[in-house]
Design a protein around this motif. Structure first.
Motif, PDB file in Angstrom:
ATOM      1  N   CYS A  30      -4.596  10.858 -26.095  1.00  0.00           N
ATOM      2  CA  CYS A  30      -4.880  11.720 -26.144  1.00  0.00           C
ATOM      3  C   CYS A  30      -4.216  13.306 -25.817  1.00  0.00           C
ATOM      4  O   CYS A  30      -3.391  12.899 -24.418  1.00  0.00           O
ATOM      5  CB  CYS A  30      -6.439  12.184 -25.960  1.00  0.00           C
ATOM      6  N   CYS A  33      -3.789  14.200 -21.877  1.00  0.00           N
ATOM      7  CA  CYS A  33      -4.780  13.370 -21.034  1.00  0.00           C
ATOM      8  C   CYS A  33      -3.369  13.068 -19.871  1.00  0.00           C
ATOM      9  O   CYS A  33      -2.488  12.532 -19.702  1.00  0.00           O
ATOM     10  CB  CYS A  33      -4.619  11.969 -21.484  1.00  0.00           C
ATOM     11  N   ASP A  35      -2.457  10.195 -18.250  1.00  0.00           N
ATOM     12  CA  ASP A  35      -1.278   9.384 -18.178  1.00  0.00           C
ATOM     13  C   ASP A  35      -0.140   9.868 -18.431  1.00  0.00           C
ATOM     14  O   ASP A  35       0.889   9.107 -18.095  1.00  0.00           O
ATOM     15  CB  ASP A  35      -1.872   8.683 -19.261  1.00  0.00           C
ATOM     16  N   CYS A 213      -9.220  11.910 -17.318  1.00  0.00           N
ATOM     17  CA  CYS A 213      -9.152  11.902 -18.757  1.00  0.00           C
ATOM     18  C   CYS A 213     -10.066  13.588 -19.452  1.00  0.00           C
ATOM     19  O   CYS A 213     -11.725  14.032 -19.434  1.00  0.00           O
ATOM     20  CB  CYS A 213     -10.412  11.087 -19.463  1.00  0.00           C
ATOM     21  N   ASN A 214      -8.965  14.172 -19.850  1.00  0.00           N
ATOM     22  CA  ASN A 214      -9.455  15.353 -20.474  1.00  0.00           C
ATOM     23  C   ASN A 214     -10.817  15.404 -21.519  1.00  0.00           C
ATOM     24  O   ASN A 214     -11.410  16.190 -21.816  1.00  0.00           O
ATOM     25  CB  ASN A 214      -8.384  16.459 -20.560  1.00  0.00           C
ATOM     26  N   VAL A 215     -10.655  13.879 -21.554  1.00  0.00           N
ATOM     27  CA  VAL A 215     -11.606  14.548 -23.298  1.00  0.00           C
ATOM     28  C   VAL A 215     -13.330  13.552 -22.510  1.00  0.00           C
ATOM     29  O   VAL A 215     -14.076  14.703 -23.016  1.00  0.00           O
ATOM     30  CB  VAL A 215     -11.065  12.732 -24.562  1.00  0.00           C
TER      31      VAL A 215
HETATM   32  S1  SF4 Z   1      -9.938   9.121 -23.566  1.00  0.00           S
HETATM   33 FE1  SF4 Z   1      -9.334  10.056 -21.583  1.00  0.00          FE
HETATM   34  S2  SF4 Z   1      -7.744   7.971 -20.669  1.00  0.00           S
HETATM   35 FE2  SF4 Z   1      -8.085   8.011 -22.671  1.00  0.00          FE
HETATM   36  S3  SF4 Z   1      -6.342   8.962 -23.043  1.00  0.00           S
HETATM   37 FE3  SF4 Z   1      -8.321  10.085 -24.052  1.00  0.00          FE
HETATM   38  S4  SF4 Z   1      -8.014  11.643 -22.119  1.00  0.00           S
HETATM   39 FE4  SF4 Z   1      -6.715   9.760 -21.493  1.00  0.00          FE
END
Ligand code: SF4
Lengths: 345, 416
Positions: A30, A33, A35, A213-215
């Motif tokens: 996302c 993120c 990551d 995890c920004n979501v």
């Molecule tokens: S759900 Fe969270 S951890 Fe997974 S890609 Fe999206 S932002 Fe990153």
């Protein structure tokens, strides 16, 4: 393995670059993120190790972190949920010349794969384990994880979670990991410093990375991650240095109960301040791991513990060598004909 | 004194109940003993040595990871004694770790093997699916024991054929080979390795408690005459590397880490044909699903036809077996024939794929009888595949089928 090698590269060129480690696959996390920052840091850091992409293997499990393998232009194995440390053990034992990296998450490593994690640490297999801890299940769209705080409200816990979370660093220390560290996704410098030390370690290096995890769990680590708050709340451990943080205002001392406690630096005798020691009594890193109950308080980052003990793959190979010395190289014919035989003419 | 005797009696009784020994002996036709050197060998030994032989003949180091389980532990014990052959044995933390370690070693270019019994086989299922989609050579040995669940761990059964065949989610076909006698375990291990390596596929090797612990005279093979197995590792050829390109056997390249220029990523997500990139394309998934199926089915092209033993000719009844019932079937056939009846017998080594002539063979007999130590698992496969009205003779007592039991059944059918 971890020693920098600069003599050979795949093009005979003396330097590797980030591009050598970057695959052509479109990165699909996302937007925003944490990551992404970790990936960029790892891709930028790998060249300095001097280990070519073809001698590097990334192994991952299931979860958002699992995609990491696809973005590294190295050998890669995206396994099933939780089993990456076991897959990586097979790879690392089979070929000691490889630089083996496991990328995992809090659900992958600490829930479904908990057993493999602790046993890899116990064995001290020569590999690096990067645990992206975002305290949530992201790929399955937002259930609490084994590192989520008590009371966490998620889709699977609308009334709040009643599970007590793992402290990954304490867990790794408990499994007698020989290298245990914690760092933060967006602190490129600190993250790279920890990776550098992890790469140089012989045996399993366990690195917990606080990852936003920004979501589904935005802001879980803001107290440490946001610059303005981080300067006050990150307790940066440096081997051999007194543990002081918050721009010198606060420090960690041994409290009345014998446990490390946070104090105001100007209220204590400097002698009282704990000096970090990565290779000393295991009780020190363990108690530092428990200094905070989570990233919502001042929390230690950096290398908690680092020491040496036999590396699993080396011990396996030593045994093969000794057996051959003692019994001679295996002879299949002799094996089959050993014991009582008879001949029919 | 009395108490001591009772205790001793109980100890002996419990040993007898829990140990994996079988008091069944078979008289097989006194084989016209072929010239050669013989020895006695137990199934576990022969299987372990067959794996060592496969390692020698392929040049691939043997990597055996396993979790203790009755009765398969015997393989771990046996292999652990032969480290001078370069055999790595790992007692893993659990069944799932064991198969993943073996698969990791396979990825790294070794002969990855894991061995277990029924309950462990259940646990390995997900990784077997992974091994099937990443298409790497792997041998998974199931020394079958009486189930379900913990069942009767020290007793024999052939209850896992359908598990081996279908026990994974999705379309996930795997080759299955079964040993027929203790000495046969040696050859079957070599066969499993050869197929796993040539076709880049996990192979399930079925043995059972009875085979594992029984022994028989074995004419020792000439080790130099054993077939060589070429691992055929991929080599860089200067062009772009396609990790899911296929050869004439539909097998993909085995490109091992450490090889410059062949860096690639594999995993459990569906791959794009050729490139190996992740793909959710509907047509690609269908193509890959069929390719995986066709690859395993294509192994049949090189399997020897199933041989029928019908010394008198003109039999109406075919007794078809697989696995450890071979001795029983031969002995029963002998008795029936001695009584003046005609019957034919045939035995399957490969359960998936079936030999190409199997349908034709089955079609040539009025009655097909399949004795199994289960409730009719091969019969189910044969009926579904060939629309043959095969009959089952079942025994699920944790004990081998006795020749006289099978003889009675055959005579009953013949007297129909
Ligand atoms: S759900 Fe969270 S951890 Fe997974 S890609 Fe999206 S932002 Fe990153």
């Amino acid at each position: 393995m971890a020693e920098p090698r600069t003599e050979t590269t795949r093009d005979g060129v003396a330097t590797l670059t980030k591009r050598d480690f970057t695959s052509d696959q479109e990165v699909r996390w996302c937007p925003g993120c944490g990551d992404y920052a970790i990936l960029a840091a790892v891709q930028s850091f790998m060249p300095e190790l001097g280990v070519e992409p073809h001698r590097t293997v990334f192994v991952s499990g299931i979860g958002c972190s699992g995609r990491f393998t696809y973005y590294m232009d190295t050998y890669g194995f995206h396994g099933i949920h939780g089993r990456a440390p076991a897959l990586a053990t097979g790879i690392a034992v089979a070929n000691p010349d490889l630089s083996v990296w496991v990328v995992t998450g809090d659900g992958d490593a600490l829930s479904i794969g908990g057993n493999h994690l602790i046993h890899a640490l116990r064995r001290n297999v020569n590999m690096r384990i990067l645990l992206f801890n975002n305290q949530i299940y992201g790929l399955t769209k937002g259930q609490y994880s084994p590192t989520s705080e008590e009371g966490k409200v998620t889709k699977s816990t609308p009334f709040g979670s009643v599970d007590h979370p793992f402290n990954p660093v304490a867990l790794a220390l408990g499994a007698e990991a020989t290298f245990v560290a914690r760092t933060i996704d967006n602190d490129r410098q600190h993250l790279t410093g920890v990776l550098r030390e992890a790469a140089a370690h012989r045996g399993t290096a366990f690195v917990e990375i606080y990852q936003n995890c920004n979501v589904f769990n935005d802001g879980a680590f803001d107290l440490l991650r946001e610059k303005s708050q981080g300067v006050h709340n990150q307790i940066r451990l440096v081997d051999g240095e007194p543990i002081v943080f918050d721009e010198g205002r606060r420090c960690v001392i041994v409290g009345d109960n014998g446990r490390p406690t946070i104090a105001n630096t100007d209220e204590v005798d400097p002698e009282q301040i704990i000096v970090h020691d990565v290779d000393g009594r295991p009780s020190l890193p363990f108690s530092l791991a428990h200094l905070s109950s989570g990233p919502t308080e001042p929390t230690c980052i950096g290398v908690f513990r680092k020491f040496e003990r036999p590396v699993y793959g080396e011990a396996v190979r030593d045994q093969l060598r000794r057996a051959e010395e003692r019994l001679g190289k295996g002879d299949l014919r002799a094996l089959l004909h050993g014991g009582d035989t008879w001949t029919v003419a | 004194m009395h108490e001591a005797n009772v205790a001793a009696f109980k100890a002996g009784y419990h040993f007898g109940e829990t140990t994996e020994l079988f008091a069944h002996a078979y008289r097989v036709r006194p084989a016209p003993a072929a010239p050669g050197t013989y020895r006695n060998v137990a199934g576990a030994q022969a299987l372990a040595w067959g794996l060592i032989a496969a390692s020698e003949r392929s040049g691939l180091p043997l990597f055996y990871a396993s979790y203790p389980i009755t009765p398969a532990s015997e393989l771990l014990h046996e292999l652990s004694r032969h480290k001078q052959f370069g055999v790595v044995t790992i007692q893993a933390e659990d069944e799932i770790a064991a198969i993943n370690m073996a698969l990791g070693a396979a990825f790294a270019g070794q002969l990855g093997v894991t061995g277990t019994s029924g309950p462990g086989m259940d646990l390995k299922a997900e990784t077997l699916g992974l091994a099937a989609i990443v298409e790497l050579p792997l041998i998974v040995i199931d020394v079958m024991r009486a189930g379900p669940s913990t069942g009767m761990p020290t007793k024999t059964e052939q209850g896992d054929l359908l598990l081996a065949m279908f026990g994974r989610h999705g379309e996930s076909p795997l080759p299955i080979v079964a040993a027929a006698s203790p000495a046969d375990c040696f050859e079957v291990a070599l066969e499993a390795a050869r197929v796993a390596i040539r076709y880049r596929t996990p192979v399930v090797l079925l043995s059972d408690t009875f085979l594992q612990n029984s022994s028989e005279p074995w004419r020792l093979p000439d080790v130099d005459a054993l077939p060589r197995i070429d691992p055929g590792f991929a080599r860089p050829n200067g062009e772009g590397f396609l990790p899911y390109a296929r050869n004439e056997h539909l097998a993909r390249p085995w490109a091992i880490p450490g090889t410059p220029g062949l860096e690639h990523r594999i995993g459990g997500l569906e791959r794009e044909d050729g490139t190996g990139n992740i793909s959710y394309d509907p047509d690609n998934h269908e193509r890959m699903t069929r390719l995986r199926r066709d690859k395993v089915a294509g192994i049949a092209e090189e399997l020897p036809p199933v041989e029928v033993d019908d010394p008198d000719g003109g039999a109406d009844l075919l007794v078809l077996g697989w696995g450890s019932t071979l001795g029983t079937i031969r002995a029963a056939a002998e008795r029936v024939r001695a009584a003046g009846h005609r019957i034919a017998t045939a035995h399957l080594r490969w359960l998936n794929p079936f030999p190409l002539n199997l349908g034709e063979v089955l079609g040539a007999y009025r009655t097909v009888l399949i004795p199994e130590m289960n409730l009719g698992q091969l019969a189910l496969l044969v009926r579904a595949r060939f629309l043959v009205d095969a009959r089952t003779y079942s025994k699920v007592q944790g004990l081998p089928i006795l020749a006289e039991e099978l003889e009675r059944e055959i005579v009953r059918i013949l007297d129909g």
